[in-house]
Design a protein around this motif. Structure first.
Motif, PDB file in Angstrom:
ATOM      1  N   THR A   1       0.834  -1.204   0.000  1.00 17.91           N
ATOM      2  CA  THR A   1       0.000   0.000   0.000  1.00 17.91           C
ATOM      3  C   THR A   1       0.867   1.251   0.000  1.00 17.91           C
ATOM      4  O   THR A   1       0.582   2.206  -0.727  1.00 17.91           O
ATOM      5  CB  THR A   1      -0.933  -0.008   1.232  1.00 17.91           C
ATOM      6  OG1 THR A   1      -1.788  -1.150   1.157  1.00 17.91           O
ATOM      7  CG2 THR A   1      -1.781   1.248   1.297  1.00 17.91           C
ATOM      8  N   LEU A   2       1.934   1.250   0.793  1.00 14.24           N
ATOM      9  CA  LEU A   2       2.840   2.399   0.813  1.00 14.24           C
ATOM     10  C   LEU A   2       3.479   2.624  -0.544  1.00 14.24           C
ATOM     11  O   LEU A   2       3.618   3.770  -0.990  1.00 14.24           O
ATOM     12  CB  LEU A   2       3.931   2.199   1.863  1.00 14.24           C
ATOM     13  CG  LEU A   2       3.513   2.256   3.323  1.00 14.24           C
ATOM     14  CD1 LEU A   2       4.699   1.930   4.216  1.00 14.24           C
ATOM     15  CD2 LEU A   2       2.939   3.606   3.668  1.00 14.24           C
TER      16      LEU A   2
ATOM     17  N   ASP B   1      -4.606   4.104  -0.431  1.00 20.89           N
ATOM     18  CA  ASP B   1      -5.293   3.081   0.347  1.00 20.89           C
ATOM     19  C   ASP B   1      -6.327   2.395  -0.543  1.00 20.89           C
ATOM     20  O   ASP B   1      -7.234   3.061  -1.050  1.00 20.89           O
ATOM     21  CB  ASP B   1      -5.977   3.724   1.552  1.00 20.89           C
ATOM     22  CG  ASP B   1      -6.556   2.721   2.516  1.00 20.89           C
ATOM     23  OD1 ASP B   1      -6.973   1.635   2.083  1.00 20.89           O
ATOM     24  OD2 ASP B   1      -6.611   3.042   3.717  1.00 20.89           O
ATOM     25  N   PRO B   2      -6.199   1.079  -0.757  1.00 20.19           N
ATOM     26  CA  PRO B   2      -7.129   0.396  -1.672  1.00 20.19           C
ATOM     27  C   PRO B   2      -8.566   0.337  -1.151  1.00 20.19           C
ATOM     28  O   PRO B   2      -9.490   0.150  -1.932  1.00 20.19           O
ATOM     29  CB  PRO B   2      -6.542  -1.010  -1.803  1.00 20.19           C
ATOM     30  CG  PRO B   2      -5.737  -1.204  -0.569  1.00 20.19           C
ATOM     31  CD  PRO B   2      -5.232   0.165  -0.187  1.00 20.19           C
ATOM     32  N   ARG B   3      -8.746   0.537   0.137  1.00 24.35           N
ATOM     33  CA  ARG B   3     -10.099   0.470   0.708  1.00 24.35           C
ATOM     34  C   ARG B   3     -10.933   1.687   0.374  1.00 24.35           C
ATOM     35  O   ARG B   3     -12.149   1.592   0.227  1.00 24.35           O
ATOM     36  CB  ARG B   3     -10.029   0.307   2.226  1.00 24.35           C
ATOM     37  CG  ARG B   3      -9.358  -0.993   2.659  1.00 24.35           C
ATOM     38  CD  ARG B   3      -9.103  -1.000   4.131  1.00 24.35           C
ATOM     39  NE  ARG B   3      -8.102   0.044   4.407  1.00 24.35           N
ATOM     40  CZ  ARG B   3      -7.653   0.357   5.602  1.00 24.35           C
ATOM     41  NH1 ARG B   3      -8.108  -0.272   6.660  1.00 24.35           N
ATOM     42  NH2 ARG B   3      -6.743   1.285   5.766  1.00 24.35           N
ATOM     43  N   ASN B   4     -10.280   2.859   0.269  1.00 22.89           N
ATOM     44  CA  ASN B   4     -11.056   4.075   0.044  1.00 22.89           C
ATOM     45  C   ASN B   4     -10.449   5.033  -0.978  1.00 22.89           C
ATOM     46  O   ASN B   4     -11.007   6.087  -1.227  1.00 22.89           O
ATOM     47  CB  ASN B   4     -11.282   4.800   1.372  1.00 22.89           C
ATOM     48  CG  ASN B   4      -9.997   5.134   2.082  1.00 22.89           C
ATOM     49  OD1 ASN B   4      -8.943   5.229   1.464  1.00 22.89           O
ATOM     50  ND2 ASN B   4     -10.070   5.310   3.391  1.00 22.89           N
TER      51      ASN B   4
ATOM     52  N   PRO C   1      -4.987   9.003  -0.124  1.00 26.08           N
ATOM     53  CA  PRO C   1      -3.532   8.893  -0.009  1.00 26.08           C
ATOM     54  C   PRO C   1      -3.130   8.254   1.322  1.00 26.08           C
ATOM     55  O   PRO C   1      -3.782   8.474   2.341  1.00 26.08           O
ATOM     56  CB  PRO C   1      -3.050  10.340  -0.065  1.00 26.08           C
ATOM     57  CG  PRO C   1      -4.175  11.113  -0.642  1.00 26.08           C
ATOM     58  CD  PRO C   1      -5.427  10.379  -0.282  1.00 26.08           C
ATOM     59  N   VAL C   2      -2.070   7.477   1.292  1.00 24.04           N
ATOM     60  CA  VAL C   2      -1.562   6.826   2.493  1.00 24.04           C
ATOM     61  C   VAL C   2      -0.705   7.833   3.250  1.00 24.04           C
ATOM     62  O   VAL C   2       0.095   8.556   2.651  1.00 24.04           O
ATOM     63  CB  VAL C   2      -0.715   5.587   2.124  1.00 24.04           C
ATOM     64  CG1 VAL C   2      -0.183   4.910   3.362  1.00 24.04           C
ATOM     65  CG2 VAL C   2      -1.516   4.630   1.297  1.00 24.04           C
TER      66      VAL C   2
ATOM     67  N   PHE D   1      14.800  11.006   2.100  1.00 25.93           N
ATOM     68  CA  PHE D   1      14.531  10.252   0.872  1.00 25.93           C
ATOM     69  C   PHE D   1      13.148   9.624   0.903  1.00 25.93           C
ATOM     70  O   PHE D   1      12.465   9.577  -0.117  1.00 25.93           O
ATOM     71  CB  PHE D   1      15.598   9.166   0.683  1.00 25.93           C
ATOM     72  CG  PHE D   1      15.395   8.303  -0.533  1.00 25.93           C
ATOM     73  CD1 PHE D   1      15.786   8.741  -1.790  1.00 25.93           C
ATOM     74  CD2 PHE D   1      14.807   7.043  -0.435  1.00 25.93           C
ATOM     75  CE1 PHE D   1      15.613   7.949  -2.918  1.00 25.93           C
ATOM     76  CE2 PHE D   1      14.611   6.240  -1.551  1.00 25.93           C
ATOM     77  CZ  PHE D   1      15.024   6.708  -2.795  1.00 25.93           C
ATOM     78  N   VAL D   2      12.716   9.149   2.057  1.00 25.24           N
ATOM     79  CA  VAL D   2      11.437   8.439   2.133  1.00 25.24           C
ATOM     80  C   VAL D   2      10.265   9.331   2.523  1.00 25.24           C
ATOM     81  O   VAL D   2       9.126   8.907   2.450  1.00 25.24           O
ATOM     82  CB  VAL D   2      11.494   7.219   3.083  1.00 25.24           C
ATOM     83  CG1 VAL D   2      12.438   6.170   2.541  1.00 25.24           C
ATOM     84  CG2 VAL D   2      11.875   7.626   4.489  1.00 25.24           C
ATOM     85  N   THR D   3      10.535  10.557   2.933  1.00 24.49           N
ATOM     86  CA  THR D   3       9.424  11.434   3.324  1.00 24.49           C
ATOM     87  C   THR D   3       8.986  12.317   2.201  1.00 24.49           C
ATOM     88  O   THR D   3       9.592  12.468   1.216  1.00 24.49           O
ATOM     89  CB  THR D   3       9.801  12.333   4.528  1.00 24.49           C
ATOM     90  OG1 THR D   3      10.953  13.094   4.210  1.00 24.49           O
ATOM     91  CG2 THR D   3      10.010  11.506   5.759  1.00 24.49           C
TER      92      THR D   3
END
Length: 64
Positions: A29-30, A35-38, A41-42, A62-64
């Motif tokens: 998901t990240l 988010d596949p449910r709704n 954005p994650v 790098f990851v933010t």
């Protein structure tokens, strides 16, 4: 970006998730960013970003 780095490290989704300390479904998901449910954005926590940056040996920025 996360998927590319995981690929560079030659890690499967499950292996990367285990290394990070999160579930493989959450890592997927990240990587997708949605988010596949709704369809929203994650928004991972700063702690999750820190775990990823440590496991992937990249800076926190790098990851933010």
């Amino acid at each position: 970006m996360l998927r590319l780095r995981r690929s560079e490290l030659n890690l499967s989704l499950r292996d990367a998730a285990k290394l990070i300390g999160i579930s493989h479904s959450y890592l997927s998901t990240l990587e997708k960013g949605v988010d596949p449910r709704n369809g929203s954005p994650v928004k991972p926590t700063p702690e999750t970003f820190k775990l990823i940056s440590t496991a992937y040996d990249v800076s926190y920025d790098f990851v933010t």
